[in-house]
Design an enzyme around this catalytic site. Structure first.
Site, PDB file in Angstrom:
ATOM      1  CG  HIS A   1     -33.606 -81.690   3.245  1.00 46.29           C
ATOM      2  ND1 HIS A   1     -34.171 -82.851   2.814  1.00 46.29           N
ATOM      3  CD2 HIS A   1     -32.725 -82.064   4.222  1.00 46.29           C
ATOM      4  CE1 HIS A   1     -33.659 -83.882   3.471  1.00 46.29           C
ATOM      5  NE2 HIS A   1     -32.791 -83.434   4.320  1.00 46.29           N
TER       6      HIS A   1
ATOM      7  CB  CYS B   1     -35.470 -85.914   8.919  1.00 48.89           C
ATOM      8  SG  CYS B   1     -34.005 -86.916   9.105  1.00 48.89           S
TER       9      CYS B   1
ATOM     10  CG  HIS C   1     -31.794 -81.688   8.731  1.00 45.87           C
ATOM     11  ND1 HIS C   1     -33.145 -81.912   8.597  1.00 45.87           N
ATOM     12  CD2 HIS C   1     -31.189 -82.606   7.941  1.00 45.87           C
ATOM     13  CE1 HIS C   1     -33.337 -82.936   7.792  1.00 45.87           C
ATOM     14  NE2 HIS C   1     -32.177 -83.372   7.362  1.00 45.87           N
TER      15      HIS C   1
ATOM     16  CG  HIS D   1     -27.935 -83.979   4.645  1.00 49.02           C
ATOM     17  ND1 HIS D   1     -27.748 -84.801   5.729  1.00 49.02           N
ATOM     18  CD2 HIS D   1     -29.278 -83.891   4.473  1.00 49.02           C
ATOM     19  CE1 HIS D   1     -28.934 -85.195   6.193  1.00 49.02           C
ATOM     20  NE2 HIS D   1     -29.882 -84.644   5.450  1.00 49.02           N
TER      21      HIS D   1
ATOM     22  CG  ASP E   1     -22.752 -75.586  -2.979  1.00 48.50           C
ATOM     23  OD1 ASP E   1     -22.862 -76.349  -1.998  1.00 48.50           O
ATOM     24  OD2 ASP E   1     -21.799 -74.807  -3.132  1.00 48.50           O
ATOM     25  CG  HIS E   2     -23.560 -72.919   0.366  1.00 48.77           C
ATOM     26  ND1 HIS E   2     -22.679 -73.824  -0.177  1.00 48.77           N
ATOM     27  CD2 HIS E   2     -23.072 -72.590   1.589  1.00 48.77           C
ATOM     28  CE1 HIS E   2     -21.692 -74.031   0.684  1.00 48.77           C
ATOM     29  NE2 HIS E   2     -21.911 -73.302   1.761  1.00 48.77           N
TER      30      HIS E   2
ATOM     31  CD  GLU F   1     -30.169 -88.150   3.793  1.00 49.76           C
ATOM     32  OE1 GLU F   1     -31.186 -87.851   3.150  1.00 49.76           O
ATOM     33  OE2 GLU F   1     -30.174 -88.959   4.740  1.00 49.76           O
TER      34      GLU F   1
HETATM   35 ZN   LIG Z   1     -31.866 -84.594   5.776  1.00 48.80          ZN
END
Ligand SMILES: [Zn+2]
Ligand SMILES: [Zn+2]
Length: 282
Positions: free
Chosen positions: A161, A180, A186, A188, A226-227, A270
């Site tokens: 995100h 960010c 990037h 998580h 996910d992914h 996160e």
């Molecule tokens: Zn982030």
């Protein structure tokens, strides 16, 4: 200051074997009661127990209760009975009672609660069977019947995100969100903890259909998040800044109407260093 109540947590570990099988019931009955969990043979867990004891610190020694006292009670009443042993075969309380995590937690609360010294209260406990499965049992001291018994489950998903608000300028976005806000985004490895309260089934001793909970979380969250890129791929996050606050709210709203039992808490990590939590015990 000595009038204040302080809650102390103490962690204890023990390893025990157990099985989902009731002696005196036929194979067929056991399969009916415990479903895919039914087995004549033990499996085992490294249980982690976190006990919460509260009271007012003693005016002289400054302690709610001496930890040695709590440890001795837990050793004598719990650990000496269960550690390295079979719950079904060696603990009298489980002769005719399912050794579900809920029942083990209820037994520990009974055993420890009645042995604590005057002036201290057992507030409750967390009992982990594995890192991704635990029971939370918290007592209401004003109402001895009042207790919260909930099951916690841990899941993971990886997603990318970017924190960016269309209503702010590029410079404002950079100032507010820092790295960010990098345009290419990037990612998580999010950790999602879901806590659900259900009705305790007197036969199985279980309060939540874990398979159903897993299916709901899989279908509504993991399969869809996910992914993925949260900014692009997830419809309910469109037009929102994908902060973990907003992601946690979106997950709460997805899960609350669908989970078995009542959704009590959603906690979204996160990173290992920050988590965002929504809770409702009403
Ligand atoms: Zn982030
Ligand atoms: Zn087990």
């Amino acid at each position: 200051m000595s009038g204040r109540t302080v809650r102390m947590w103490r962690r204890v570990v023990f390893s025990s074997g157990h099985r989902y099988w009731m002696e005196g019931h036929s194979e067929e009955e056991n399969r009916l009661i415990f479903g895919r969990w039914a087995s004549r043979f033990n499996h085992g867990h490294n249980y982690v127990l976190e006990l919460a004891v509260s009271g007012r610190p003693h005016p002289t020694n400054g302690m709610v209760v001496n930890i040695k006292t709590v440890d001795a009670i837990v050793r004598e009443r719990i650990v000496s009975w269960v550690d390295g042993r079979s719950l079904n075969d060696e603990v009298p309380a489980f002769r005719n009672r399912s050794t579900s995590l809920e029942n083990v937690a209820l037994w520990i609360v009974d055993e420890v609660g009645q042995a604590l010294p005057e002036g201290t209260e057992l507030d409750g406990l967390h009992l982990y069977e594995k890192e991704d499965l635990w029971v939370e049992l918290m007592l209401d001291s004003k109402n001895r019947e009042g207790r919260k018994l909930a099951v916690g489950r841990r899941y993971e998903f990886a997603a990318s995100h970017r924190l960016h608000c269309d209503r702010l300028s590029e410079a404002e976005n950079r100032g507010l969100y820092g790295k960010c806000n990098h345009p290419a985004g990037h990612g998580h490895n999010y950790v999602l903890e879901v806590t659900v309260e259900g009705e305790l089934d007197p036969l199985t001793g279980m309060s939540v259909d874990l398979d159903e909970l897993d299916r709901v979380v899989e279908r509504l969250v993991l399969e869809r998040y996910d992914h993925r890129n949260l900014d692009v791929d997830v419809p309910e996050l469109q037009g929102k800044v994908t902060t973990s606050e907003n992601v946690a709210i979106a997950i709460w709203e997805l899960l609350a109407p669908e989970v078995p039992g009542r959704l009590r808490r959603v906690r979204l990590f996160e990173t290992a260093r920050n988590a965002f939590e929504l809770e409702d015990w009403s």
